[in-house]
Design a protein around this motif. Structure first.
Motif, PDB file in Angstrom:
ATOM      1  N   UNK A 118       0.814  -1.202   0.000  1.00 17.28           N
ATOM      2  CA  UNK A 118       0.000   0.000   0.000  1.00 17.28           C
ATOM      3  C   UNK A 118       0.845   1.248   0.000  1.00 17.28           C
ATOM      4  N   UNK A 119       0.149   2.365  -0.171  1.00 20.70           N
ATOM      5  CA  UNK A 119       0.811   3.659  -0.116  1.00 20.70           C
ATOM      6  C   UNK A 119      -0.163   4.682   0.448  1.00 20.70           C
ATOM      7  N   UNK A 120       0.419   5.686   1.069  1.00 23.18           N
ATOM      8  CA  UNK A 120      -0.343   6.803   1.621  1.00 23.18           C
ATOM      9  C   UNK A 120       0.399   8.087   1.299  1.00 23.18           C
ATOM     10  N   UNK A 121      -0.355   9.165   1.171  1.00 22.21           N
ATOM     11  CA  UNK A 121       0.245  10.477   0.915  1.00 22.21           C
ATOM     12  C   UNK A 121      -0.029  11.393   2.099  1.00 22.21           C
ATOM     13  N   UNK A 122       0.988  12.214   2.409  1.00 23.53           N
ATOM     14  CA  UNK A 122       0.909  13.190   3.489  1.00 23.53           C
ATOM     15  C   UNK A 122       1.478  14.515   3.001  1.00 23.53           C
ATOM     16  N   UNK A 123       1.038  15.605   3.577  1.00 17.25           N
ATOM     17  CA  UNK A 123       1.508  16.926   3.172  1.00 17.25           C
ATOM     18  C   UNK A 123       2.957  17.170   3.586  1.00 17.25           C
TER      19      UNK A 123
END
Length: 124
Positions: A85-90
């Motif tokens: 999986x992958x997640x994006x953060x600021x």
């Protein structure tokens, strides 16, 4: 267009049509958090389904998560990693807030004993 240059997503196109590739400067730093699991033998199918559901639900529970994607690995080059999986953060601070969040910690409490985990975080 400025001084015979056209800025594109890939780089700069000059008047001769040659494309110069370079990382574009961005106003906002983006952090990409990736992960993959090898399941240990004691993990059962219900736990595997639960992991996918709970990881997928983290975006709704943790406001710092901008995007979240999780799925089964189908790559023939996956080296046995079954789920990824992958997640994006600021920014890095929001990634840390996610890591410390109670919902994430509850997931890790039961999941970590069942997996061999790799994580890769990078700026984009």
């Amino acid at each position: 267009m400025c001084h015979g240059l056209l800025r594109t997503q890939e780089g700069v196109l000059n008047t001769s049509g040659a494309l110069t590739i370079f990382p574009l400067l961005k106003d906002i730093e983006m952090i990409i958090h990736t992960f993959a699991f090898h399941w240990k033998p004691e993990a059962n199918e219900a736990q595997k389904r639960q992991a996918m559901e709970e990881i997928g639900a983290l975006k709704a529970q943790i406001p710092e998560v901008l995007e979240a994607h999780v799925g089964l690995n189908f790559s023939s080059h996956g080296r046995g990693y079954a789920l990824a999986g992958m997640m994006k953060f600021a920014d890095r601070q929001r990634l840390q807030a996610y890591a410390d969040h109670a919902a994430h910690q509850r997931l890790l409490a039961w999941l970590l004993p069942l997996v061999e985990l790799i994580e890769i975080d990078f700026e984009s």
